[in-house]
Design an enzyme around this catalytic site. Structure first.
Site, short mmCIF file in Angstrom:
data_model
loop_
_atom_site.label_atom_id
_atom_site.label_comp_id
_atom_site.label_asym_id
_atom_site.label_seq_id
_atom_site.Cartn_x
_atom_site.Cartn_y
_atom_site.Cartn_z
N LYS A 79 9.21 -23.62 30.98
CA LYS A 79 8.91 -22.22 30.64
C LYS A 79 7.68 -22.22 29.73
O LYS A 79 7.72 -22.71 28.61
CB LYS A 79 10.11 -21.59 29.94
CG LYS A 79 9.94 -20.13 29.57
CD LYS A 79 11.17 -19.62 28.81
CE LYS A 79 10.99 -18.17 28.39
NZ LYS A 79 12.11 -17.70 27.52
N ALA A 80 6.59 -21.66 30.25
CA ALA A 80 5.30 -21.80 29.59
C ALA A 80 4.78 -20.49 29.02
O ALA A 80 5.00 -19.41 29.58
CB ALA A 80 4.27 -22.34 30.60
#
Length: 285
Positions: free
Chosen positions: A188-189
Protein backbone atom coordinates in the site's frame (compact mmCIF):
# COMPACT_ATOMS: atom_id res chain seq x y z
CA UNK A 1 4.94 -15.58 0.54
CA UNK A 2 1.99 -15.45 -1.79
CA UNK A 3 -1.53 -16.30 -0.72
CA UNK A 4 -4.73 -16.08 -2.71
CA UNK A 5 -5.66 -12.44 -3.22
CA UNK A 6 -9.15 -13.21 -4.49
CA UNK A 7 -10.89 -12.33 -1.19
CA UNK A 8 -9.49 -8.78 -1.47
CA UNK A 9 -10.29 -8.02 -5.11
CA UNK A 10 -13.24 -8.14 -7.42
CA UNK A 11 -13.77 -10.83 -10.03
CA UNK A 12 -11.85 -8.60 -12.45
CA UNK A 13 -8.81 -8.55 -10.17
CA UNK A 14 -9.20 -4.87 -9.24
CA UNK A 15 -8.77 -3.86 -5.59
CA UNK A 16 -11.44 -1.32 -4.57
CA UNK A 17 -10.85 -1.37 -0.82
CA UNK A 18 -11.98 0.98 1.95
CA UNK A 19 -10.10 1.78 5.16
CA UNK A 20 -11.88 2.24 8.49
CA UNK A 21 -9.07 1.22 10.83
CA UNK A 22 -8.31 4.79 11.91
CA UNK A 23 -8.05 5.23 15.64
CA UNK A 24 -6.72 8.34 17.40
CA UNK A 25 -6.58 10.28 14.12
CA UNK A 26 -10.30 9.67 13.51
CA UNK A 27 -11.19 10.59 17.09
CA UNK A 28 -9.34 13.87 16.60
CA UNK A 29 -11.02 14.59 13.27
CA UNK A 30 -14.48 13.87 14.68
CA UNK A 31 -13.84 16.15 17.66
CA UNK A 32 -12.61 18.95 15.40
CA UNK A 33 -15.63 18.67 13.10
CA UNK A 34 -18.23 18.16 15.83
CA UNK A 35 -19.58 15.07 14.11
CA UNK A 36 -20.87 11.71 15.28
CA UNK A 37 -19.37 9.72 18.18
CA UNK A 38 -16.47 7.46 17.23
CA UNK A 39 -18.22 4.10 17.65
CA UNK A 40 -21.33 5.34 15.86
CA UNK A 41 -19.23 6.54 12.93
CA UNK A 42 -17.41 3.21 12.69
CA UNK A 43 -20.57 1.11 12.66
CA UNK A 44 -22.31 3.39 10.16
CA UNK A 45 -19.19 3.31 7.98
CA UNK A 46 -19.06 -0.47 7.93
CA UNK A 47 -22.75 -0.71 7.04
CA UNK A 48 -22.47 1.88 4.26
CA UNK A 49 -19.18 0.87 2.66
CA UNK A 50 -18.80 -2.89 3.16
CA UNK A 51 -21.33 -3.84 0.46
CA UNK A 52 -19.48 -1.65 -2.08
CA UNK A 53 -15.86 -2.47 -1.26
CA UNK A 54 -13.96 -5.53 -2.42
CA UNK A 55 -12.36 -5.52 1.05
CA UNK A 56 -12.62 -3.50 4.25
CA UNK A 57 -9.77 -2.62 6.60
CA UNK A 58 -10.71 -2.58 10.29
CA UNK A 59 -8.88 -2.44 13.60
CA UNK A 60 -9.48 -5.22 16.13
CA UNK A 61 -12.02 -3.42 18.33
CA UNK A 62 -14.35 -2.73 15.41
CA UNK A 63 -13.76 -6.11 13.75
CA UNK A 64 -14.84 -7.83 16.98
CA UNK A 65 -18.16 -5.97 17.27
CA UNK A 66 -20.93 -8.45 16.35
CA UNK A 67 -22.96 -5.79 14.54
CA UNK A 68 -19.96 -4.87 12.39
CA UNK A 69 -19.20 -8.47 11.52
CA UNK A 70 -22.86 -9.01 10.63
CA UNK A 71 -22.68 -6.05 8.23
CA UNK A 72 -19.83 -7.59 6.21
CA UNK A 73 -21.18 -9.40 3.12
CA UNK A 74 -19.54 -12.75 2.28
CA UNK A 75 -18.18 -11.17 -0.91
CA UNK A 76 -16.24 -8.48 1.01
CA UNK A 77 -12.83 -9.43 2.34
CA UNK A 78 -11.71 -8.38 5.81
CA UNK A 79 -8.25 -6.90 6.37
CA UNK A 80 -7.34 -6.79 10.06
CA UNK A 81 -4.96 -4.07 11.22
CA UNK A 82 -2.10 -5.74 13.07
CA UNK A 83 -0.39 -2.50 14.07
CA UNK A 84 -0.34 -0.32 17.16
CA UNK A 85 0.67 3.33 17.11
CA UNK A 86 2.61 5.70 19.28
CA UNK A 87 0.34 8.69 18.63
CA UNK A 88 -0.31 11.44 21.16
CA UNK A 89 -3.85 12.88 20.91
CA UNK A 90 -4.09 15.36 18.05
CA UNK A 91 -0.62 14.53 16.76
CA UNK A 92 0.68 12.43 13.85
CA UNK A 93 1.85 8.86 14.36
CA UNK A 94 5.34 8.89 15.87
CA UNK A 95 6.04 5.18 15.53
CA UNK A 96 4.31 1.86 14.93
CA UNK A 97 4.65 -1.68 16.19
CA UNK A 98 2.97 -5.06 16.07
CA UNK A 99 -0.24 -5.57 18.02
CA UNK A 100 0.54 -8.48 20.34
CA UNK A 101 -3.17 -9.27 20.66
CA UNK A 102 -3.31 -10.47 17.04
CA UNK A 103 -2.91 -14.26 16.98
CA UNK A 104 -4.08 -16.98 14.60
CA UNK A 105 -7.03 -17.62 16.92
CA UNK A 106 -8.04 -13.94 16.93
CA UNK A 107 -7.68 -13.66 13.15
CA UNK A 108 -9.90 -16.71 12.75
CA UNK A 109 -12.40 -15.35 15.27
CA UNK A 110 -13.03 -12.19 13.23
CA UNK A 111 -12.81 -13.93 9.84
CA UNK A 112 -9.78 -12.03 8.55
CA UNK A 113 -8.44 -12.65 5.05
CA UNK A 114 -5.36 -10.44 5.40
CA UNK A 115 -3.28 -8.61 7.99
CA UNK A 116 -2.06 -5.03 7.55
CA UNK A 117 0.98 -3.32 9.04
CA UNK A 118 1.83 0.38 8.80
CA UNK A 119 5.56 1.09 8.82
CA UNK A 120 7.10 4.54 9.20
CA UNK A 121 10.17 4.82 6.97
CA UNK A 122 12.95 7.35 7.46
CA UNK A 123 15.99 7.59 5.18
CA UNK A 124 18.44 8.33 8.00
CA UNK A 125 17.46 5.87 10.71
CA UNK A 126 15.53 2.81 11.79
CA UNK A 127 16.71 0.20 9.29
CA UNK A 128 17.41 -2.51 11.89
CA UNK A 129 14.18 -1.80 13.78
CA UNK A 130 12.15 -1.93 10.56
CA UNK A 131 13.76 -5.22 9.59
CA UNK A 132 12.88 -6.78 12.94
CA UNK A 133 9.32 -5.48 12.72
CA UNK A 134 8.89 -6.76 9.17
CA UNK A 135 10.28 -10.19 10.07
CA UNK A 136 7.89 -10.48 13.01
CA UNK A 137 4.96 -9.43 10.83
CA UNK A 138 5.91 -11.90 8.10
CA UNK A 139 6.06 -14.68 10.68
CA UNK A 140 2.65 -13.70 12.08
CA UNK A 141 1.11 -13.79 8.59
CA UNK A 142 2.67 -17.22 8.00
CA UNK A 143 1.27 -18.56 11.27
CA UNK A 144 -2.16 -17.15 10.46
CA UNK A 145 -2.03 -18.31 6.84
CA UNK A 146 -3.14 -14.84 5.70
CA UNK A 147 -2.21 -12.29 3.05
CA UNK A 148 0.35 -9.72 4.20
CA UNK A 149 -0.39 -6.09 3.34
CA UNK A 150 2.18 -3.46 4.25
CA UNK A 151 1.67 0.30 4.16
CA UNK A 152 4.84 2.37 3.94
CA UNK A 153 4.66 6.00 5.10
CA UNK A 154 7.79 8.07 4.55
CA UNK A 155 9.06 10.75 6.89
CA UNK A 156 11.97 13.19 6.29
CA UNK A 157 15.31 12.91 8.05
CA UNK A 158 15.22 13.94 11.69
CA UNK A 159 15.31 17.65 12.32
CA UNK A 160 14.36 18.96 8.89
CA UNK A 161 11.57 18.89 6.31
CA UNK A 162 11.87 17.43 2.82
CA UNK A 163 14.12 19.70 0.77
CA UNK A 164 12.00 19.19 -2.37
CA UNK A 165 9.15 17.08 -3.70
CA UNK A 166 11.65 14.95 -5.59
CA UNK A 167 13.37 13.93 -2.37
CA UNK A 168 10.09 12.68 -0.91
CA UNK A 169 9.13 10.84 -4.11
CA UNK A 170 12.50 9.11 -4.13
CA UNK A 171 11.91 8.09 -0.51
CA UNK A 172 8.51 6.61 -1.42
CA UNK A 173 10.20 4.50 -4.09
CA UNK A 174 13.12 3.42 -1.88
CA UNK A 175 10.85 2.58 1.05
CA UNK A 176 8.69 0.37 -1.16
CA UNK A 177 11.70 -1.59 -2.42
CA UNK A 178 13.03 -2.12 1.10
CA UNK A 179 9.74 -3.20 2.64
CA UNK A 180 8.73 -5.45 -0.25
CA UNK A 181 12.03 -7.32 0.07
CA UNK A 182 10.48 -9.07 3.08
CA UNK A 183 8.03 -10.97 0.89
CA UNK A 184 5.00 -8.68 1.14
CA UNK A 185 1.93 -9.95 -0.76
CA UNK A 186 0.34 -6.53 -1.36
CA UNK A 187 1.98 -3.13 -0.90
CA UNK A 188 0.00 0.00 0.00
CA UNK A 189 1.82 3.04 -1.33
CA UNK A 190 1.65 6.77 -0.99
CA UNK A 191 0.73 8.30 -4.35
CA UNK A 192 3.84 8.14 -6.61
CA UNK A 193 4.69 11.38 -8.39
CA UNK A 194 1.78 13.33 -6.89
CA UNK A 195 1.85 17.04 -6.11
CA UNK A 196 -1.15 18.88 -4.68
CA UNK A 197 -3.27 19.92 -7.64
CA UNK A 198 -0.95 18.21 -10.13
CA UNK A 199 -1.35 14.57 -11.19
CA UNK A 200 0.65 14.89 -14.42
CA UNK A 201 3.60 12.83 -13.14
CA UNK A 202 1.63 10.08 -11.41
CA UNK A 203 1.33 7.69 -14.35
CA UNK A 204 5.01 7.82 -15.29
CA UNK A 205 6.08 7.37 -11.66
CA UNK A 206 3.63 4.47 -11.27
CA UNK A 207 5.03 2.67 -14.32
CA UNK A 208 8.50 2.74 -12.73
CA UNK A 209 7.03 1.74 -9.37
CA UNK A 210 5.21 -1.24 -10.88
CA UNK A 211 8.25 -2.51 -12.74
CA UNK A 212 10.42 -2.30 -9.63
CA UNK A 213 8.02 -3.91 -7.15
CA UNK A 214 6.95 -6.94 -9.17
CA UNK A 215 3.87 -7.58 -7.02
CA UNK A 216 0.35 -6.19 -6.60
CA UNK A 217 0.25 -2.73 -5.09
CA UNK A 218 -2.45 -0.19 -4.33
CA UNK A 219 -2.49 3.50 -3.52
CA UNK A 220 -3.72 5.15 -0.35
CA UNK A 221 -5.49 8.49 -0.06
CA UNK A 222 -3.75 10.08 2.93
CA UNK A 223 -1.70 13.04 1.74
CA UNK A 224 -3.81 13.54 -1.38
CA UNK A 225 -6.38 16.32 -1.62
CA UNK A 226 -9.90 14.93 -1.61
CA UNK A 227 -10.62 16.49 -5.00
CA UNK A 228 -7.37 15.09 -6.43
CA UNK A 229 -7.75 11.47 -5.36
CA UNK A 230 -9.92 10.17 -8.20
CA UNK A 231 -7.76 11.59 -11.03
CA UNK A 232 -4.52 10.72 -9.24
CA UNK A 233 -5.66 7.18 -8.47
CA UNK A 234 -6.83 6.72 -12.06
CA UNK A 235 -3.38 7.73 -13.34
CA UNK A 236 -1.69 5.41 -10.84
CA UNK A 237 -3.83 2.45 -11.92
CA UNK A 238 -3.20 3.25 -15.58
CA UNK A 239 0.50 3.10 -14.69
CA UNK A 240 0.30 -0.31 -13.01
CA UNK A 241 -1.36 -0.04 -9.59
CA UNK A 242 -3.93 -2.76 -8.98
CA UNK A 243 -6.42 -0.42 -7.30
CA UNK A 244 -6.74 1.49 -4.05
CA UNK A 245 -7.21 1.19 -0.31
CA UNK A 246 -8.65 4.55 0.69
CA UNK A 247 -10.12 6.00 3.86
CA UNK A 248 -10.08 9.78 4.09
CA UNK A 249 -10.84 10.30 0.40
CA UNK A 250 -14.01 8.25 0.86
CA UNK A 251 -15.46 9.62 4.11
CA UNK A 252 -13.61 12.75 5.25
CA UNK A 253 -16.11 15.14 3.64
CA UNK A 254 -18.93 13.94 5.93
CA UNK A 255 -17.16 14.20 9.28
CA UNK A 256 -19.16 17.27 10.30
CA UNK A 257 -22.53 15.68 9.65
CA UNK A 258 -24.76 14.78 12.57
CA UNK A 259 -26.91 12.58 10.31
CA UNK A 260 -23.86 10.42 9.81
CA UNK A 261 -25.67 7.28 8.68
CA UNK A 262 -27.40 9.14 5.84
CA UNK A 263 -24.20 10.98 4.89
CA UNK A 264 -22.17 7.79 4.69
CA UNK A 265 -24.95 5.97 2.80
CA UNK A 266 -25.08 8.72 0.19
CA UNK A 267 -22.01 10.94 -0.09
CA UNK A 268 -19.32 8.49 1.05
CA UNK A 269 -20.89 5.50 -0.70
CA UNK A 270 -21.11 7.43 -3.97
CA UNK A 271 -17.46 8.44 -3.70
CA UNK A 272 -16.46 4.80 -3.21
CA UNK A 273 -18.57 3.73 -6.20
CA UNK A 274 -16.96 6.44 -8.31
CA UNK A 275 -13.44 5.43 -7.28
CA UNK A 276 -14.14 1.76 -7.95
CA UNK A 277 -15.57 2.50 -11.38
CA UNK A 278 -12.60 4.68 -12.29
CA UNK A 279 -10.11 2.04 -11.09
CA UNK A 280 -11.77 -0.72 -13.12
CA UNK A 281 -11.90 1.41 -16.24
CA UNK A 282 -8.23 2.40 -15.89
CA UNK A 283 -7.06 -1.12 -15.05
CA UNK A 284 -8.98 -2.93 -17.77
CA UNK A 285 -8.42 -0.58 -20.71
Amino acid sequence: MVHSLKPLSGADGVFAMAALDHRESLRTMLREHGGAPFDEFKLAGVRALAPLATALLLELETARRPECRAALPPSTGLILAADVFDQPPGQPVLDSGLDERITPAVAEEVGAHALKLLVLWRPDSGLDERARLMERFAELCRRCGLVSLVEGIVRPPAGRPWTAAGERHEAIFTAALELCSFGVDVYKAEMPGYLPGDVSRVREASVAFDRALGRPWVVLSNGVRAEDFRPAMTEAVAGGAHGFLAGRAVWSTVLDRTDIETALDTVAAERLRSFASAAREARLT
